[in-house]
Write a protein that holds these residues in place. Sequence first.
Motif, PDB file in Angstrom:
ATOM      1  N   LEU A  75     -27.813  27.700 -39.548  1.00  0.00           N
ATOM      2  CA  LEU A  75     -28.152  26.312 -40.091  1.00  0.00           C
ATOM      3  C   LEU A  75     -27.167  25.228 -39.507  1.00  0.00           C
ATOM      4  CD1 LEU A  75     -28.428  27.079 -43.940  1.00  0.00           C
ATOM      5  CD2 LEU A  75     -30.542  26.877 -42.452  1.00  0.00           C
ATOM      6  N   ASP A  76     -26.102  25.680 -39.141  1.00  0.00           N
ATOM      7  CA  ASP A  76     -24.902  24.820 -38.471  1.00  0.00           C
ATOM      8  C   ASP A  76     -25.647  23.941 -37.314  1.00  0.00           C
ATOM      9  OD1 ASP A  76     -24.214  27.742 -38.824  1.00  0.00           O
ATOM     10  OD2 ASP A  76     -22.315  26.938 -38.841  1.00  0.00           O
ATOM     11  N   VAL A  77     -26.732  24.629 -36.762  1.00  0.00           N
ATOM     12  CA  VAL A  77     -27.306  23.641 -35.466  1.00  0.00           C
ATOM     13  C   VAL A  77     -28.765  23.601 -35.910  1.00  0.00           C
ATOM     14  CG1 VAL A  77     -25.922  24.665 -33.728  1.00  0.00           C
ATOM     15  CG2 VAL A  77     -27.757  25.915 -34.122  1.00  0.00           C
ATOM     16  N   THR A  78     -29.500  24.442 -36.697  1.00  0.00           N
ATOM     17  CA  THR A  78     -30.922  24.188 -36.864  1.00  0.00           C
ATOM     18  C   THR A  78     -31.253  22.850 -38.000  1.00  0.00           C
ATOM     19  OG1 THR A  78     -31.097  25.742 -38.678  1.00  0.00           O
ATOM     20  CG2 THR A  78     -31.599  26.598 -36.267  1.00  0.00           C
ATOM     21  N   GLU A  79     -30.109  23.000 -38.808  1.00  0.00           N
ATOM     22  CA  GLU A  79     -30.286  21.722 -39.593  1.00  0.00           C
ATOM     23  C   GLU A  79     -30.179  20.344 -39.034  1.00  0.00           C
ATOM     24  OE1 GLU A  79     -28.176  22.218 -43.187  1.00  0.00           O
ATOM     25  OE2 GLU A  79     -30.122  23.523 -44.031  1.00  0.00           O
ATOM     26  N   ARG A  80     -29.698  20.402 -37.659  1.00  0.00           N
ATOM     27  CA  ARG A  80     -29.828  19.043 -36.894  1.00  0.00           C
ATOM     28  C   ARG A  80     -31.178  18.822 -36.296  1.00  0.00           C
ATOM     29  NH1 ARG A  80     -23.954  20.282 -33.500  1.00  0.00           N
ATOM     30  NH2 ARG A  80     -22.802  20.916 -35.274  1.00  0.00           N
ATOM     31  N   PHE A 108     -36.287  20.098 -41.766  1.00  0.00           N
ATOM     32  CA  PHE A 108     -35.582  20.760 -40.588  1.00  0.00           C
ATOM     33  C   PHE A 108     -36.679  21.684 -40.142  1.00  0.00           C
ATOM     34  CE2 PHE A 108     -31.921  19.027 -42.259  1.00  0.00           C
ATOM     35  CZ  PHE A 108     -31.681  19.202 -43.445  1.00  0.00           C
ATOM     36  N   ILE A 109     -36.821  21.744 -38.620  1.00  0.00           N
ATOM     37  CA  ILE A 109     -37.822  22.607 -38.064  1.00  0.00           C
ATOM     38  C   ILE A 109     -36.867  23.747 -37.455  1.00  0.00           C
ATOM     39  CG2 ILE A 109     -39.637  21.305 -37.952  1.00  0.00           C
ATOM     40  CD1 ILE A 109     -38.940  20.216 -35.048  1.00  0.00           C
ATOM     41  N   HIS A 135     -12.200  42.968 -34.285  1.00  0.00           N
ATOM     42  CA  HIS A 135     -13.629  43.558 -33.750  1.00  0.00           C
ATOM     43  C   HIS A 135     -14.122  42.726 -32.682  1.00  0.00           C
ATOM     44  CE1 HIS A 135     -13.666  46.556 -37.000  1.00  0.00           C
ATOM     45  NE2 HIS A 135     -13.944  45.562 -37.866  1.00  0.00           N
ATOM     46  N   ALA A 136     -14.558  43.254 -31.410  1.00  0.00           N
ATOM     47  CA  ALA A 136     -15.174  42.673 -30.423  1.00  0.00           C
ATOM     48  C   ALA A 136     -16.107  41.552 -30.975  1.00  0.00           C
ATOM     49  CB  ALA A 136     -15.770  43.472 -29.181  1.00  0.00           C
ATOM     50  N   PRO A 137     -16.566  40.703 -30.169  1.00  0.00           N
ATOM     51  CA  PRO A 137     -17.892  39.866 -30.645  1.00  0.00           C
ATOM     52  C   PRO A 137     -18.877  40.516 -30.455  1.00  0.00           C
ATOM     53  CG  PRO A 137     -16.238  38.560 -29.313  1.00  0.00           C
ATOM     54  CD  PRO A 137     -15.675  39.862 -29.146  1.00  0.00           C
ATOM     55  N   ASN A 138     -20.132  40.284 -31.450  1.00  0.00           N
ATOM     56  CA  ASN A 138     -21.190  40.806 -31.543  1.00  0.00           C
ATOM     57  C   ASN A 138     -22.294  39.935 -31.456  1.00  0.00           C
ATOM     58  OD1 ASN A 138     -20.894  40.341 -34.066  1.00  0.00           O
ATOM     59  ND2 ASN A 138     -21.776  42.049 -34.913  1.00  0.00           N
ATOM     60  N   VAL A 139     -21.761  38.629 -31.550  1.00  0.00           N
ATOM     61  CA  VAL A 139     -22.763  37.546 -31.519  1.00  0.00           C
ATOM     62  C   VAL A 139     -22.612  36.125 -30.760  1.00  0.00           C
ATOM     63  CG1 VAL A 139     -24.258  35.700 -32.957  1.00  0.00           C
ATOM     64  CG2 VAL A 139     -23.669  38.289 -33.838  1.00  0.00           C
ATOM     65  N   ALA A 140     -23.233  35.563 -30.064  1.00  0.00           N
ATOM     66  CA  ALA A 140     -22.969  34.305 -29.550  1.00  0.00           C
ATOM     67  C   ALA A 140     -23.611  33.252 -30.571  1.00  0.00           C
ATOM     68  CB  ALA A 140     -23.909  34.107 -28.125  1.00  0.00           C
ATOM     69  N   VAL A 141     -22.480  32.782 -31.383  1.00  0.00           N
ATOM     70  CA  VAL A 141     -23.058  31.959 -32.612  1.00  0.00           C
ATOM     71  C   VAL A 141     -23.048  30.417 -31.858  1.00  0.00           C
ATOM     72  CG1 VAL A 141     -22.233  30.951 -34.520  1.00  0.00           C
ATOM     73  CG2 VAL A 141     -21.782  33.381 -34.261  1.00  0.00           C
ATOM     74  N   ALA A 142     -24.108  29.790 -32.173  1.00  0.00           N
ATOM     75  CA  ALA A 142     -24.372  28.458 -31.748  1.00  0.00           C
ATOM     76  C   ALA A 142     -23.537  27.529 -32.423  1.00  0.00           C
ATOM     77  CB  ALA A 142     -26.079  28.288 -31.647  1.00  0.00           C
ATOM     78  N   VAL A 143     -22.683  26.899 -31.914  1.00  0.00           N
ATOM     79  CA  VAL A 143     -22.225  25.907 -32.509  1.00  0.00           C
ATOM     80  C   VAL A 143     -22.427  24.377 -32.317  1.00  0.00           C
ATOM     81  CG1 VAL A 143     -19.982  27.352 -32.687  1.00  0.00           C
ATOM     82  CG2 VAL A 143     -20.245  26.081 -30.741  1.00  0.00           C
ATOM     83  N   GLU A 144     -23.046  24.199 -31.271  1.00  0.00           N
ATOM     84  CA  GLU A 144     -23.542  22.779 -31.093  1.00  0.00           C
ATOM     85  C   GLU A 144     -25.127  22.947 -30.555  1.00  0.00           C
ATOM     86  OE1 GLU A 144     -20.325  20.923 -32.033  1.00  0.00           O
ATOM     87  OE2 GLU A 144     -22.167  19.860 -31.762  1.00  0.00           O
ATOM     88  N   GLY A 145     -25.883  22.222 -30.772  1.00  0.00           N
ATOM     89  CA  GLY A 145     -27.379  22.102 -30.192  1.00  0.00           C
ATOM     90  C   GLY A 145     -27.672  20.711 -30.064  1.00  0.00           C
ATOM     91  N   ASP A 146     -28.515  20.672 -28.788  1.00  0.00           N
ATOM     92  CA  ASP A 146     -29.005  19.168 -28.531  1.00  0.00           C
ATOM     93  C   ASP A 146     -30.387  19.041 -29.236  1.00  0.00           C
ATOM     94  OD1 ASP A 146     -29.227  17.670 -25.309  1.00  0.00           O
ATOM     95  OD2 ASP A 146     -30.040  16.839 -27.384  1.00  0.00           O
TER      96      ASP A 146
END
Length: 351
Positions: A202-207, A275-276, A321-332
Amino acid sequence: MTGRLPMILDVDTGIDDSLAILYACASPEIELLAVTCVAGNVPAGRVADSTRSLLELAGRGDVPVALGAERPLVKPLETTEETHGPRGIGHAELPAPTRALAEQDAADLIIDAARRCPGAVQLVTLGPMTNLALALRREPRLPSLLRGWTFMGGAFRVPGNTTPTSEWNVYVDPDAAQVCLAAWASALTVDSAVPLPLGMGLDVTERARILPVDVTRLARRAGAADADADALTDAATRMHPRGTVRANPLLEFIVHALRFYFEFHARYDGFYGAFIHDPFVVAGAIDRVLVEVRPLFVDVEVGSGLAHGMTIADWRGITGHAPNVAVAVEGDAAAFLDRLIDRIGGLAGGR
Ligand code: RIB
Ligand code: CA
Protein backbone atom coordinates in the motif's frame (compact mmCIF):
# COMPACT_ATOMS: atom_id res chain seq x y z
CA MET A 1 9.20 -17.47 -27.40
CA THR A 2 8.06 -14.22 -28.96
CA GLY A 3 10.67 -11.91 -27.40
CA ARG A 4 7.96 -10.80 -25.01
CA LEU A 5 7.88 -11.47 -21.27
CA PRO A 6 5.79 -14.60 -20.54
CA MET A 7 3.51 -13.70 -17.62
CA ILE A 8 0.95 -15.46 -15.45
CA LEU A 9 -1.46 -13.35 -13.40
CA ASP A 10 -2.92 -14.79 -10.20
CA VAL A 11 -6.06 -12.83 -9.37
CA ASP A 12 -8.99 -12.51 -6.97
CA THR A 13 -11.06 -10.46 -9.44
CA GLY A 14 -11.86 -7.78 -8.05
CA ILE A 15 -12.41 -4.44 -9.74
CA ASP A 16 -8.75 -3.47 -9.70
CA ASP A 17 -7.82 -7.02 -10.71
CA SER A 18 -10.07 -6.47 -13.75
CA LEU A 19 -8.06 -3.39 -14.70
CA ALA A 20 -4.85 -5.37 -14.18
CA ILE A 21 -6.07 -8.07 -16.56
CA LEU A 22 -6.99 -5.43 -19.16
CA TYR A 23 -3.66 -3.67 -18.66
CA ALA A 24 -1.85 -6.96 -19.29
CA CYS A 25 -3.96 -7.64 -22.39
CA ALA A 26 -3.06 -4.16 -23.66
CA SER A 27 0.68 -4.38 -22.96
CA PRO A 28 2.83 -5.38 -25.95
CA GLU A 29 5.78 -6.23 -23.71
CA ILE A 30 4.15 -9.35 -22.34
CA GLU A 31 2.79 -12.66 -23.49
CA LEU A 32 -0.12 -13.43 -21.15
CA LEU A 33 0.28 -17.17 -20.69
CA ALA A 34 -2.60 -17.73 -18.27
CA VAL A 35 -4.67 -16.27 -15.46
CA THR A 36 -5.08 -18.28 -12.26
CA CYS A 37 -7.86 -17.60 -9.78
CA VAL A 38 -7.89 -17.54 -6.00
CA ALA A 39 -10.58 -16.85 -3.40
CA GLY A 40 -10.25 -13.36 -1.93
CA ASN A 41 -12.38 -10.38 -2.85
CA VAL A 42 -15.13 -12.85 -3.77
CA PRO A 43 -15.30 -16.68 -3.80
CA ALA A 44 -12.97 -18.42 -6.25
CA GLY A 45 -15.75 -19.65 -8.54
CA ARG A 46 -17.00 -16.11 -9.10
CA VAL A 47 -13.42 -14.95 -9.67
CA ALA A 48 -13.03 -17.61 -12.36
CA ASP A 49 -16.35 -16.76 -14.05
CA SER A 50 -15.72 -12.99 -14.15
CA THR A 51 -12.11 -13.45 -15.23
CA ARG A 52 -13.06 -15.67 -18.17
CA SER A 53 -15.91 -13.37 -19.21
CA LEU A 54 -13.68 -10.30 -19.02
CA LEU A 55 -10.94 -11.92 -21.11
CA GLU A 56 -13.55 -12.83 -23.72
CA LEU A 57 -14.89 -9.28 -23.69
CA ALA A 58 -11.32 -8.05 -24.27
CA GLY A 59 -10.89 -10.42 -27.19
CA ARG A 60 -8.54 -12.73 -25.26
CA GLY A 61 -10.73 -15.76 -24.75
CA ASP A 62 -7.65 -17.75 -25.86
CA VAL A 63 -5.91 -17.17 -22.52
CA PRO A 64 -6.27 -20.21 -20.25
CA VAL A 65 -7.97 -19.57 -16.89
CA ALA A 66 -7.44 -21.99 -14.03
CA LEU A 67 -9.41 -22.32 -10.82
CA GLY A 68 -7.33 -22.32 -7.63
CA ALA A 69 -7.79 -22.28 -3.90
CA GLU A 70 -11.33 -21.90 -2.61
CA ARG A 71 -10.07 -20.98 0.87
CA PRO A 72 -6.88 -19.85 2.63
CA LEU A 73 -4.33 -22.34 3.95
CA VAL A 74 -5.49 -22.12 7.56
CA LYS A 75 -8.04 -19.34 8.16
CA PRO A 76 -11.65 -19.53 7.06
CA LEU A 77 -12.30 -17.50 3.92
CA GLU A 78 -13.29 -13.86 4.31
CA THR A 79 -14.54 -12.03 1.23
CA THR A 80 -15.35 -8.37 0.61
CA GLU A 81 -18.35 -7.96 -1.66
CA GLU A 82 -18.80 -4.57 0.00
CA THR A 83 -15.66 -3.39 -1.79
CA HIS A 84 -15.96 -5.11 -5.16
CA GLY A 85 -19.62 -6.06 -5.52
CA PRO A 86 -21.34 -9.48 -5.34
CA ARG A 87 -19.53 -10.77 -8.44
CA GLY A 88 -16.34 -8.80 -7.94
CA ILE A 89 -17.02 -6.43 -10.83
CA GLY A 90 -18.95 -3.67 -9.08
CA HIS A 91 -22.08 -2.49 -10.87
CA ALA A 92 -20.93 -4.08 -14.14
CA GLU A 93 -22.49 -7.15 -15.65
CA LEU A 94 -20.81 -9.67 -17.92
CA PRO A 95 -22.29 -12.53 -19.95
CA ALA A 96 -21.52 -16.01 -18.68
CA PRO A 97 -18.16 -17.27 -19.98
CA THR A 98 -18.20 -19.52 -23.04
CA ARG A 99 -14.73 -21.02 -22.51
CA ALA A 100 -14.20 -23.87 -20.05
CA LEU A 101 -11.75 -23.62 -17.21
CA ALA A 102 -8.28 -25.10 -17.69
CA GLU A 103 -8.16 -28.77 -16.71
CA GLN A 104 -5.29 -28.14 -14.29
CA ASP A 105 -5.77 -26.32 -11.05
CA ALA A 106 -3.94 -23.03 -10.53
CA ALA A 107 -0.96 -24.47 -8.67
CA ASP A 108 -0.31 -27.17 -11.28
CA LEU A 109 -0.67 -24.68 -14.15
CA ILE A 110 1.96 -22.42 -12.54
CA ILE A 111 4.30 -25.36 -11.88
CA ASP A 112 3.97 -26.80 -15.39
CA ALA A 113 4.59 -23.41 -17.03
CA ALA A 114 7.70 -22.86 -14.91
CA ARG A 115 9.04 -26.36 -15.61
CA ARG A 116 8.35 -26.03 -19.35
CA CYS A 117 10.40 -22.85 -19.65
CA PRO A 118 12.80 -22.61 -16.71
CA GLY A 119 13.76 -19.03 -15.86
CA ALA A 120 11.27 -17.52 -18.31
CA VAL A 121 7.91 -17.02 -16.60
CA GLN A 122 7.07 -13.96 -14.50
CA LEU A 123 4.37 -14.71 -11.91
CA VAL A 124 2.35 -11.72 -10.69
CA THR A 125 0.07 -12.38 -7.71
CA LEU A 126 -2.67 -9.81 -7.16
CA GLY A 127 -4.68 -11.52 -4.43
CA PRO A 128 -4.08 -13.76 -1.42
CA MET A 129 -0.98 -15.88 -2.07
CA THR A 130 -2.70 -19.21 -1.46
CA ASN A 131 -2.16 -20.63 -4.96
CA LEU A 132 1.55 -19.84 -4.91
CA ALA A 133 1.92 -21.37 -1.45
CA LEU A 134 0.22 -24.56 -2.65
CA ALA A 135 2.44 -24.60 -5.75
CA LEU A 136 5.56 -24.21 -3.59
CA ARG A 137 4.51 -27.18 -1.48
CA ARG A 138 4.25 -29.28 -4.65
CA GLU A 139 7.36 -27.84 -6.32
CA PRO A 140 9.82 -26.26 -3.84
CA ARG A 141 12.15 -25.33 -6.74
CA LEU A 142 9.69 -22.71 -8.06
CA PRO A 143 11.78 -19.67 -6.96
CA SER A 144 14.56 -20.98 -9.24
CA LEU A 145 12.25 -22.20 -12.00
CA LEU A 146 10.35 -18.90 -12.35
CA ARG A 147 11.93 -15.83 -13.93
CA GLY A 148 10.52 -13.92 -10.96
CA TRP A 149 7.59 -13.18 -8.67
CA THR A 150 5.90 -9.80 -8.28
CA PHE A 151 3.18 -9.34 -5.70
CA MET A 152 0.60 -6.83 -4.61
CA GLY A 153 0.55 -7.15 -0.86
CA GLY A 154 1.56 -5.76 2.45
CA ALA A 155 1.82 -2.41 4.15
CA PHE A 156 5.42 -1.82 5.10
CA ARG A 157 5.54 1.73 6.43
CA VAL A 158 1.88 2.72 6.14
CA PRO A 159 -1.29 1.58 7.90
CA GLY A 160 -3.16 -1.46 6.72
CA ASN A 161 -6.44 -1.22 4.80
CA THR A 162 -8.11 -4.17 6.47
CA THR A 163 -6.85 -3.84 10.03
CA PRO A 164 -4.64 -1.07 11.41
CA THR A 165 -1.62 -3.20 10.48
CA SER A 166 -2.68 -5.53 7.66
CA GLU A 167 -3.33 -5.20 3.94
CA TRP A 168 -6.17 -7.28 2.44
CA ASN A 169 -4.23 -9.84 0.35
CA VAL A 170 -1.97 -10.70 3.28
CA TYR A 171 -4.79 -10.47 5.83
CA VAL A 172 -6.94 -13.03 4.01
CA ASP A 173 -4.13 -15.59 3.98
CA PRO A 174 -1.15 -14.57 6.14
CA ASP A 175 0.00 -18.18 6.36
CA ALA A 176 0.34 -18.37 2.58
CA ALA A 177 2.23 -15.09 2.50
CA GLN A 178 4.61 -16.42 5.16
CA VAL A 179 5.13 -19.68 3.22
CA CYS A 180 5.93 -17.76 0.02
CA LEU A 181 8.31 -15.28 1.64
CA ALA A 182 10.09 -18.07 3.54
CA ALA A 183 10.46 -20.09 0.32
CA TRP A 184 12.24 -17.21 -1.41
CA ALA A 185 14.39 -16.60 1.68
CA SER A 186 15.41 -20.26 1.64
CA ALA A 187 16.04 -20.34 -2.11
CA LEU A 188 18.22 -17.24 -1.86
CA THR A 189 20.48 -18.90 0.71
CA VAL A 190 21.13 -21.69 -1.81
CA ASP A 191 21.10 -19.74 -5.08
CA SER A 192 21.99 -16.04 -4.91
CA ALA A 193 20.99 -15.73 -8.59
CA VAL A 194 17.31 -16.04 -7.64
CA PRO A 195 15.83 -12.55 -8.19
CA LEU A 196 14.28 -10.89 -5.16
CA PRO A 197 10.49 -10.79 -5.49
CA LEU A 198 9.16 -7.28 -6.14
CA GLY A 199 6.71 -6.50 -3.34
CA MET A 200 4.37 -3.56 -4.02
CA GLY A 201 2.41 -2.75 -0.89
CA LEU A 202 0.00 0.00 0.00
CA ASP A 203 3.03 2.27 0.49
CA VAL A 204 3.10 2.75 -3.28
CA THR A 205 -0.19 1.35 -4.60
CA GLU A 206 -2.25 3.88 -2.67
CA ARG A 207 -0.50 6.60 -4.65
CA ALA A 208 -2.20 5.21 -7.79
CA ARG A 209 -5.57 6.94 -7.64
CA ILE A 210 -7.98 7.06 -10.56
CA LEU A 211 -10.65 9.81 -10.63
CA PRO A 212 -13.64 10.52 -12.88
CA VAL A 213 -11.53 12.96 -14.91
CA ASP A 214 -9.15 10.08 -15.71
CA VAL A 215 -12.06 7.91 -16.85
CA THR A 216 -13.04 10.76 -19.17
CA ARG A 217 -9.49 10.72 -20.56
CA LEU A 218 -9.68 6.96 -21.03
CA ALA A 219 -13.04 7.21 -22.82
CA ARG A 220 -11.67 9.86 -25.18
CA ARG A 221 -8.63 7.63 -25.85
CA ALA A 222 -11.07 4.85 -26.71
CA GLY A 223 -12.71 7.07 -29.31
CA ALA A 224 -15.86 8.05 -27.43
CA ALA A 225 -17.48 11.34 -28.40
CA ASP A 226 -16.12 14.22 -26.31
CA ALA A 227 -19.56 15.07 -24.89
CA ASP A 228 -20.15 11.46 -23.81
CA ALA A 229 -16.68 11.23 -22.30
CA ASP A 230 -17.06 14.56 -20.50
CA ALA A 231 -20.44 13.46 -19.11
CA LEU A 232 -18.59 10.92 -16.97
CA THR A 233 -17.14 13.82 -15.00
CA ASP A 234 -20.20 16.07 -14.93
CA ALA A 235 -21.89 16.03 -11.52
CA ALA A 236 -25.33 15.21 -12.92
CA THR A 237 -24.20 12.22 -15.00
CA ARG A 238 -21.05 11.27 -13.13
CA MET A 239 -19.78 7.78 -13.97
CA HIS A 240 -22.94 6.79 -15.82
CA PRO A 241 -22.15 5.70 -19.39
CA ARG A 242 -24.24 7.18 -22.21
CA GLY A 243 -24.06 7.37 -26.00
CA THR A 244 -20.73 6.28 -27.45
CA VAL A 245 -19.42 5.28 -24.02
CA ARG A 246 -22.38 3.01 -23.43
CA ALA A 247 -22.08 1.65 -26.96
CA ASN A 248 -18.55 0.43 -26.26
CA PRO A 249 -18.88 -2.79 -24.21
CA LEU A 250 -15.42 -2.61 -22.66
CA LEU A 251 -15.79 1.06 -21.78
CA GLU A 252 -19.24 0.42 -20.36
CA PHE A 253 -17.81 -2.41 -18.22
CA ILE A 254 -15.00 -0.20 -16.89
CA VAL A 255 -17.33 2.67 -16.00
CA HIS A 256 -19.91 0.49 -14.21
CA ALA A 257 -17.18 -1.40 -12.35
CA LEU A 258 -15.35 1.73 -11.28
CA ARG A 259 -18.52 3.54 -10.19
CA PHE A 260 -19.02 0.88 -7.49
CA TYR A 261 -15.35 1.20 -6.46
CA PHE A 262 -15.62 5.01 -6.35
CA GLU A 263 -18.68 4.79 -4.13
CA PHE A 264 -16.76 2.48 -1.76
CA HIS A 265 -13.73 4.77 -1.60
CA ALA A 266 -15.96 7.80 -1.05
CA ARG A 267 -17.40 6.07 2.03
CA TYR A 268 -14.16 4.78 3.49
CA ASP A 269 -11.28 6.80 2.06
CA GLY A 270 -12.87 10.22 1.65
CA PHE A 271 -12.51 10.69 -2.08
CA TYR A 272 -14.68 9.83 -5.09
CA GLY A 273 -12.20 7.75 -6.99
CA ALA A 274 -10.24 4.57 -6.34
CA PHE A 275 -6.87 3.17 -5.48
CA ILE A 276 -5.99 0.94 -8.42
CA HIS A 277 -3.50 -1.32 -6.70
CA ASP A 278 -3.30 -4.29 -9.05
CA PRO A 279 -2.68 -2.71 -12.48
CA PHE A 280 0.09 -0.63 -10.89
CA VAL A 281 1.74 -3.90 -9.85
CA VAL A 282 1.48 -5.33 -13.37
CA ALA A 283 3.00 -2.10 -14.69
CA GLY A 284 5.83 -2.41 -12.15
CA ALA A 285 6.42 -6.03 -13.12
CA ILE A 286 6.74 -4.96 -16.75
CA ASP A 287 8.84 -1.86 -16.11
CA ARG A 288 10.86 -1.63 -12.92
CA VAL A 289 11.70 1.99 -13.75
CA LEU A 290 8.28 2.87 -12.33
CA VAL A 291 9.33 1.83 -8.83
CA GLU A 292 12.20 2.36 -6.43
CA VAL A 293 12.92 -0.56 -4.15
CA ARG A 294 14.78 -1.44 -0.95
CA PRO A 295 16.02 -5.03 -0.49
CA LEU A 296 14.68 -6.03 2.91
CA PHE A 297 14.02 -9.08 4.99
CA VAL A 298 10.25 -9.43 5.35
CA ASP A 299 8.15 -11.80 7.43
CA VAL A 300 4.45 -11.94 8.30
CA GLU A 301 2.76 -12.05 11.69
CA VAL A 302 0.39 -15.03 11.66
CA GLY A 303 -0.48 -14.92 15.36
CA SER A 304 -3.49 -13.28 16.96
CA GLY A 305 -3.83 -9.70 18.11
CA LEU A 306 -3.60 -6.35 16.38
CA ALA A 307 -0.45 -7.28 14.46
CA HIS A 308 -2.14 -10.30 12.83
CA GLY A 309 -1.41 -10.23 9.08
CA MET A 310 1.21 -7.49 9.42
CA THR A 311 4.11 -7.53 6.96
CA ILE A 312 7.17 -6.74 9.02
CA ALA A 313 10.23 -5.40 7.20
CA ASP A 314 13.64 -5.37 8.85
CA TRP A 315 14.62 -1.81 7.86
CA ARG A 316 17.73 -1.73 10.05
CA GLY A 317 18.95 -5.26 9.36
CA ILE A 318 18.57 -6.08 13.04
CA THR A 319 17.54 -9.72 12.51
CA GLY A 320 20.63 -10.51 10.51
CA HIS A 321 18.45 -12.26 7.95
CA ALA A 322 19.34 -11.64 4.30
CA PRO A 323 16.80 -9.66 2.27
CA ASN A 324 14.06 -11.77 0.65
CA VAL A 325 11.95 -9.00 -0.92
CA ALA A 326 12.63 -5.93 -3.05
CA VAL A 327 10.13 -3.71 -1.24
CA ALA A 328 8.80 -0.85 -3.35
CA VAL A 329 9.34 2.40 -1.44
CA GLU A 330 8.58 4.85 -4.26
CA GLY A 331 6.39 4.58 -7.34
CA ASP A 332 5.74 6.87 -10.30
CA ALA A 333 1.95 6.77 -10.09
CA ALA A 334 1.49 9.60 -12.59
CA ALA A 335 3.46 7.84 -15.30
CA PHE A 336 1.62 4.62 -14.55
CA LEU A 337 -1.80 6.29 -14.79
CA ASP A 338 -0.91 7.82 -18.14
CA ARG A 339 0.10 4.39 -19.41
CA LEU A 340 -3.07 2.79 -18.06
CA ILE A 341 -5.27 5.37 -19.79
CA ASP A 342 -3.36 5.04 -23.03
CA ARG A 343 -3.21 1.25 -23.06
CA ILE A 344 -6.65 0.32 -21.78
CA GLY A 345 -8.20 3.20 -23.72
CA GLY A 346 -6.47 1.91 -26.81
CA LEU A 347 -7.67 -1.63 -26.13
CA ALA A 348 -11.26 -0.41 -25.68
CA GLY A 349 -10.98 1.61 -28.88
CA GLY A 350 -9.70 -1.39 -30.79
CA ARG A 351 -6.35 0.20 -31.58
O1 RIB B 1 -5.34 -4.40 -0.62
C1 RIB B 1 -5.58 -4.30 -2.01
C2 RIB B 1 -5.65 -5.65 -2.62
O2 RIB B 1 -6.73 -6.39 -2.07
C3 RIB B 1 -5.93 -5.60 -4.13
O3 RIB B 1 -5.31 -6.68 -4.76
C4 RIB B 1 -7.42 -5.75 -4.21
O4 RIB B 1 -7.88 -6.35 -5.42
C5 RIB B 1 -7.68 -6.70 -3.08
O5 RIB B 1 -7.43 -8.01 -3.55
CA1 CA C 1 -6.67 -8.25 -6.07
